[in-house]
Design an enzyme around this catalytic site. Sequence first.
Site, PDB file in Angstrom:
ATOM      1  N   PHE A  21     -15.780 -23.453   5.442  1.00 38.28           N
ATOM      2  CA  PHE A  21     -17.254 -23.708   5.961  1.00 38.28           C
ATOM      3  C   PHE A  21     -17.149 -24.617   7.299  1.00 38.28           C
ATOM      4  O   PHE A  21     -16.478 -25.557   7.075  1.00 38.28           O
ATOM      5  CB  PHE A  21     -17.872 -24.163   4.828  1.00 38.28           C
ATOM      6  CG  PHE A  21     -19.507 -23.917   4.901  1.00 38.28           C
ATOM      7  CD1 PHE A  21     -20.206 -24.621   5.757  1.00 38.28           C
ATOM      8  CD2 PHE A  21     -19.952 -23.022   4.267  1.00 38.28           C
ATOM      9  CE1 PHE A  21     -21.469 -24.517   5.972  1.00 38.28           C
ATOM     10  CE2 PHE A  21     -21.450 -22.829   4.147  1.00 38.28           C
ATOM     11  CZ  PHE A  21     -22.156 -23.485   5.071  1.00 38.28           C
ATOM     12  N   ALA A  55     -16.828 -27.047   1.003  1.00 39.05           N
ATOM     13  CA  ALA A  55     -16.172 -28.393   0.690  1.00 39.05           C
ATOM     14  C   ALA A  55     -16.256 -28.524  -1.006  1.00 39.05           C
ATOM     15  O   ALA A  55     -15.371 -29.218  -1.630  1.00 39.05           O
ATOM     16  CB  ALA A  55     -17.103 -29.303   1.174  1.00 39.05           C
ATOM     17  N   GLU A  57     -15.269 -26.516  -3.029  1.00 39.80           N
ATOM     18  CA  GLU A  57     -14.256 -26.147  -3.729  1.00 39.80           C
ATOM     19  C   GLU A  57     -12.806 -26.914  -3.655  1.00 39.80           C
ATOM     20  O   GLU A  57     -11.796 -26.670  -4.073  1.00 39.80           O
ATOM     21  CB  GLU A  57     -14.030 -24.613  -3.361  1.00 39.80           C
ATOM     22  CG  GLU A  57     -14.757 -23.476  -3.753  1.00 39.80           C
ATOM     23  CD  GLU A  57     -16.297 -23.487  -3.241  1.00 39.80           C
ATOM     24  OE1 GLU A  57     -16.314 -23.873  -2.174  1.00 39.80           O
ATOM     25  OE2 GLU A  57     -17.131 -23.323  -3.831  1.00 39.80           O
ATOM     26  N   CYS A  79     -16.124 -30.456   6.042  1.00 41.26           N
ATOM     27  CA  CYS A  79     -17.089 -30.889   6.987  1.00 41.26           C
ATOM     28  C   CYS A  79     -18.417 -30.343   6.269  1.00 41.26           C
ATOM     29  O   CYS A  79     -18.695 -29.078   6.252  1.00 41.26           O
ATOM     30  CB  CYS A  79     -16.859 -30.247   8.275  1.00 41.26           C
ATOM     31  SG  CYS A  79     -18.502 -30.656   9.384  1.00 41.26           S
ATOM     32  N   ILE A  81     -22.455 -30.861   6.601  1.00 39.56           N
ATOM     33  CA  ILE A  81     -23.385 -31.107   7.706  1.00 39.56           C
ATOM     34  C   ILE A  81     -24.901 -31.298   7.053  1.00 39.56           C
ATOM     35  O   ILE A  81     -25.053 -30.032   6.377  1.00 39.56           O
ATOM     36  CB  ILE A  81     -23.324 -30.284   9.097  1.00 39.56           C
ATOM     37  CG1 ILE A  81     -22.104 -30.573   9.590  1.00 39.56           C
ATOM     38  CG2 ILE A  81     -24.463 -30.938   9.892  1.00 39.56           C
ATOM     39  CD1 ILE A  81     -21.717 -29.586  10.781  1.00 39.56           C
ATOM     40  N   THR A  85     -32.031 -28.637   3.393  1.00 40.33           N
ATOM     41  CA  THR A  85     -32.246 -28.575   1.839  1.00 40.33           C
ATOM     42  C   THR A  85     -31.622 -29.706   1.323  1.00 40.33           C
ATOM     43  O   THR A  85     -30.813 -30.540   2.099  1.00 40.33           O
ATOM     44  CB  THR A  85     -31.705 -27.302   1.206  1.00 40.33           C
ATOM     45  OG1 THR A  85     -30.375 -27.512   1.411  1.00 40.33           O
ATOM     46  CG2 THR A  85     -32.448 -26.094   1.855  1.00 40.33           C
ATOM     47  N   HIS A  87     -29.271 -29.584  -0.669  1.00 38.63           N
ATOM     48  CA  HIS A  87     -27.936 -29.177  -0.961  1.00 38.63           C
ATOM     49  C   HIS A  87     -26.932 -30.016  -0.457  1.00 38.63           C
ATOM     50  O   HIS A  87     -25.820 -30.285  -1.145  1.00 38.63           O
ATOM     51  CB  HIS A  87     -27.607 -27.652  -0.221  1.00 38.63           C
ATOM     52  CG  HIS A  87     -26.728 -26.896  -0.840  1.00 38.63           C
ATOM     53  ND1 HIS A  87     -26.384 -26.610  -2.043  1.00 38.63           N
ATOM     54  CD2 HIS A  87     -25.289 -26.510  -0.051  1.00 38.63           C
ATOM     55  CE1 HIS A  87     -25.229 -26.304  -2.249  1.00 38.63           C
ATOM     56  NE2 HIS A  87     -24.462 -25.944  -0.912  1.00 38.63           N
TER      57      HIS A  87
END
Length: 152
Positions: A21, A55, A57, A79, A81, A85, A87
């Site tokens: 990601f 991240a 995982e 990373c 960012i 939301t 999240h």
Amino acid sequence: MKFDAKVTGQGLKIAIVSSRFNHFITDRLNEGALDTLIRHGVEEADIDQLLVPGAFEIPFAAQKLAKQGKYDAIITLGCVIRGATTHYDYVCNEVAKGVSKANEFGIPVIFGVLTTESIEQAIERAGTKAGNKGGEVAVAAIEMANLNKMLD
Ligand SMILES: O=c1[nH]c(NC[C@H](O)[C@H](O)[C@H](O)CO)c([N+](=O)[O-])c(=O)[nH]1
């Protein structure tokens, strides 16, 4: 007695767990970590690399590798960012806790996950104005691996 570990990587076996990601950033962190490890004397054949989706995982893989007891240190790279939301907060908190927990297996597990407010901040830490977090944590991994050997 002063425990002052050297930052020489000869003979060390290192694993790198990194997330796909935001790979525009994490690819640069990986490059920085690999380059720094090799320039500090770690043999390329002694560096194992493992990719996970995001991240969140990373802790699963880091804990599995640490439990194997095959490595002198484990580097985690990711990373996160901040988006629109909440999240971001959940992912960051869980990743930090999970990576920290991986140290319980007696192997230094280094936290190299960028948690930034913007893409610009991430780019700055992936090989531009603020250096390369991957290279920084590679040095930390070598020092901690040598310190761990001193303490055994
Ligand atoms: O590595 C990241 N994973 C992210 N999400 C995916 C997460 O890590 C898991 O892979 C996913 O939730 C599946 O478990 C991110 N955001 O959502 O923004 C992010 O910024 N970075």
